[in-house]
Scaffold this active site. Structure first.
Site, PDB file in Angstrom:
ATOM      1  N   ARG A  38      20.291 -23.289 -13.959  1.00 42.80           N
ATOM      2  CA  ARG A  38      21.649 -22.715 -13.955  1.00 42.80           C
ATOM      3  C   ARG A  38      22.307 -22.749 -12.569  1.00 42.80           C
ATOM      4  O   ARG A  38      23.195 -21.950 -12.264  1.00 42.80           O
ATOM      5  CB  ARG A  38      21.654 -21.297 -14.524  1.00 42.80           C
ATOM      6  CG  ARG A  38      21.131 -21.234 -15.948  1.00 42.80           C
ATOM      7  CD  ARG A  38      21.485 -19.938 -16.616  1.00 42.80           C
ATOM      8  NE  ARG A  38      20.918 -19.847 -17.940  1.00 42.80           N
ATOM      9  CZ  ARG A  38      21.430 -20.398 -19.043  1.00 42.80           C
ATOM     10  NH1 ARG A  38      22.526 -21.106 -18.969  1.00 42.80           N
ATOM     11  NH2 ARG A  38      20.842 -20.235 -20.200  1.00 42.80           N
ATOM     12  N   LEU A  39      21.894 -23.688 -11.745  1.00 40.30           N
ATOM     13  CA  LEU A  39      22.498 -23.872 -10.421  1.00 40.30           C
ATOM     14  C   LEU A  39      23.597 -24.926 -10.530  1.00 40.30           C
ATOM     15  O   LEU A  39      23.591 -25.946  -9.843  1.00 40.30           O
ATOM     16  CB  LEU A  39      21.425 -24.268  -9.396  1.00 40.30           C
ATOM     17  CG  LEU A  39      20.237 -23.310  -9.297  1.00 40.30           C
ATOM     18  CD1 LEU A  39      19.206 -23.844  -8.312  1.00 40.30           C
ATOM     19  CD2 LEU A  39      20.710 -21.918  -8.890  1.00 40.30           C
TER      20      LEU A  39
END
Length: 193
Positions: free
Chosen positions: A171-172
């Site tokens: 989720r970066l």
């Protein structure tokens, strides 16, 4: 100097056309009425250039009525195979009658007839009523070109901002944000995921 977000959108759309199994031009269109009550639905992108993002509809539909009351909208393109999305927010203007006529003439005949037969977004007592209405319209225009209905036209979302979202591990995600500036220029920066 910022990247041109319209050129970047065209690159991403070209990639989506090569990878998405269905409707890479599909976009969620969010509108709101005069009181701010939101509504969202899927529509198809039918044109894009530096002026904005174009779609067509019955002007008496829920979206048409809402856009008359509140000419602002948001769009979302989501391409699952590419793990990308593009968000667009802006004001909405009508396309010219000439643009609408040109696009309407390019539609499949049954789609043209359907634009006449459908009271889009209004209650329908049963499917047979609509099919009978479609058949009557088909008979009416037998052997003739089908003109564009006076209540059917196009809208252009003129972007104020555009965000390009690229999926990243854990989720970066990468989020590139573009904001319209005076003179047709764009400011660009990254957003935290």
């Amino acid at each position: 100097m910022a990247t041109d977000p319209h050129a970047l959108f065209e690159e991403w759309l070209t990639e989506a056309r090569a990878s998405e199994p269905n409707d890479p031009e599909a976009m969620a269109l969010a509108t709101a009425d005069a009181a701010g009550k939101p509504s969202v639905r899927m529509v198809l992108l039918k044109g894009h250039d530096k002026r904005g993002f174009v779609f067509y509809t019955n002007e008496q539909s829920t979206k048409g009525v809402q856009l008359a009351e509140n000419p602002s909208a948001a769009l979302l393109f989501y391409w699952k195979t590419l793990r990308r999305q593009v968000r667009v927010e802006g004001h909405v203007e009508r396309v010219s009658p000439e643009e609408a006529d040109l696009y309407f003439a390019s539609r499949a005949r049954d789609s043209q007839l359907g634009a006449w037969a459908s009271d889009q977004s209004r209650p329908l007592d049963n499917r047979a009523s609509f099919e009978a209405r479609f058949a009557a319209i088909r008979d009416q225009y037998e052997g003739q070109d089908v003109p564009r209905p006076p209540h059917w036209g196009g809208y252009r979302v003129v972007p104020i901002c555009i965000e390009f979202w690229n999926d990243r591990a854990h989720r970066l995600h990468e989020r590139r944000f573009f904001l319209a500036q005076e003179g047709g220029e764009w400011a660009e920066w990254l957003l935290y995921p």
